[in-house]
Design an enzyme around this catalytic site. Sequence first.
Site, PDB file in Angstrom:
ATOM      1  N   TYR A   1       0.853  -1.184   0.000  1.00 13.89           N
ATOM      2  CA  TYR A   1       0.000   0.000   0.000  1.00 13.89           C
ATOM      3  C   TYR A   1       0.885   1.229   0.000  1.00 13.89           C
ATOM      4  O   TYR A   1       1.824   1.320   0.788  1.00 13.89           O
ATOM      5  CB  TYR A   1      -0.891  -0.002   1.245  1.00 13.89           C
ATOM      6  CG  TYR A   1      -1.776   1.226   1.384  1.00 13.89           C
ATOM      7  CD1 TYR A   1      -2.861   1.436   0.528  1.00 13.89           C
ATOM      8  CD2 TYR A   1      -1.538   2.162   2.378  1.00 13.89           C
ATOM      9  CE1 TYR A   1      -3.669   2.559   0.663  1.00 13.89           C
ATOM     10  CE2 TYR A   1      -2.350   3.286   2.515  1.00 13.89           C
ATOM     11  CZ  TYR A   1      -3.406   3.466   1.656  1.00 13.89           C
ATOM     12  OH  TYR A   1      -4.214   4.584   1.794  1.00 13.89           O
TER      13      TYR A   1
ATOM     14  N   ASP B   1       9.351   2.947  -0.674  1.00 16.79           N
ATOM     15  CA  ASP B   1       8.341   3.607   0.144  1.00 16.79           C
ATOM     16  C   ASP B   1       8.595   3.213   1.594  1.00 16.79           C
ATOM     17  O   ASP B   1       8.181   2.147   2.045  1.00 16.79           O
ATOM     18  CB  ASP B   1       6.942   3.193  -0.316  1.00 16.79           C
ATOM     19  CG  ASP B   1       5.855   3.796   0.575  1.00 16.79           C
ATOM     20  OD1 ASP B   1       6.200   4.471   1.567  1.00 16.79           O
ATOM     21  OD2 ASP B   1       4.663   3.575   0.272  1.00 16.79           O
TER      22      ASP B   1
ATOM     23  N   LYS C   1       4.901   9.290   8.551  1.00 15.25           N
ATOM     24  CA  LYS C   1       4.636   8.767   9.904  1.00 15.25           C
ATOM     25  C   LYS C   1       5.623   9.278  10.956  1.00 15.25           C
ATOM     26  O   LYS C   1       5.464  10.389  11.449  1.00 15.25           O
ATOM     27  CB  LYS C   1       4.593   7.237   9.862  1.00 15.25           C
ATOM     28  CG  LYS C   1       3.441   6.719   8.960  1.00 15.25           C
ATOM     29  CD  LYS C   1       3.213   5.236   9.107  1.00 15.25           C
ATOM     30  CE  LYS C   1       2.269   4.667   8.063  1.00 15.25           C
ATOM     31  NZ  LYS C   1       0.881   4.611   8.449  1.00 15.25           N
TER      32      LYS C   1
END
Length: 412
Positions: free
Chosen positions: A128, A223, A251
């Site tokens: 994702y 990523d 994050k």
Amino acid sequence: MPAGVNSPVRAFGAVGGMPPFIAQARGSHIIDADGNDYIDYVGSWGPAIVGHAHPEVIRAVQHAAASGMSFGAPTQSEVLFAEMLVARYPSIEMLRCVSSGTEATMSAIRVARGYTKRDFIVKFEGCYHGHADSLLVRAGSGAATFGVPDSAGVPAQLAQLTLTLPYNDLDALSALFDSRGHDIAAVIVEPVCGNMGCIPPKPGFLAAIIDRCRQSGAVSIFDEVMTGCRLGPGGAQGQMGLVPDMTCLGKIIGGGLPLAVYGGRRDIMQQVAPLGPVYQAGTLSGNPVAVAAGIATLTLLDDGVYARLSDLSTTLQFGLEQAIAKVRIPAVVQRAGSMLTLFFNPERVDDYTHAAQSNRERFARFHGGLLERGVYWPPSQLEAAFVSAAHSDEDIARTILAAEAALLDVAS
Ligand code: PMP
């Protein structure tokens, strides 16, 4: 709000029941609106690596906020923040700040397309990378959990430009590059997957991605929105000694506020406006309050913190494995650093096909059993749990006891 939430997995659709509404959090614990206290393994889905409401992060945020919330102009603190990241990530020679992981990956893809003047991108099933149109193809996280591999609203013509391969499949990668390497703008990958549960890469898989991209003139994008600064100061790439062409972070680097970056090789990043022809912008990009939280968090992440995270996570993994053995239930624990998943699967899971075969009904009961016993575990089989440096030995011991009892419920 659709389903009462602002992001799908929060609705507990995969495990059933009503999600607790959170009123406050401190250290490793969160407290819901009814006053129930939980040991938290969601950690805001990754950012809370030093624990919630760490006093030094709060102090930095308050100080920054008092000086103005947003200027839409350059600041010294964003330069300091960029320098901290460049020092930790040799792959990042230039970077740009954005406000979410989705923006970071979406922008990295655009830059890679602009740089290569090619349109096709490659992603791996179950990874994702946020909800940009091109990346919502065979995606993990909430998209996989809800069985929506392709979101409605994504034009077929756009999705056709996203080629998908099984994670950890070197042969499939080679075959694709042999046949279409000259069409591919970029390969984007979670270097350790967290969004179909925790799935580490097989030896050689990531190096092959970097090599094949280099040979064919494509851009390799790691990523590391989830793994960045979690698996070590330099993320998964630092741990493995790999240097991709581009890297996305999010994050943790925002310390719980909306902040992410994309960056990479200087010649590639020089494509970004106003230096180059690839447009990307943001009113709140590099927001000073978020940057202050990021700097404070990065400053706290010293070797001692990573050693502590490693000890706590190893103890948790070991305890869960012992509980599984005692209860004699087919399940495996997969861990990379301080992210881990208990799969209700008899065998090790290396890709999305196998992750999806895990017993989700058992997981739902396990999750409910943990919640009842004061442990807030990610509400989906296809997510990773996060340990923070604020977890105590007692938290971990209590979690293992709760897990054993929850596993007994599942087995009965
Ligand atoms: N990439 C990865 C690897 C992620 O885990 C996530 C979010 N879970 C994203 C991108 C998207 O980040 P955001 O939710 O901040 O848009």
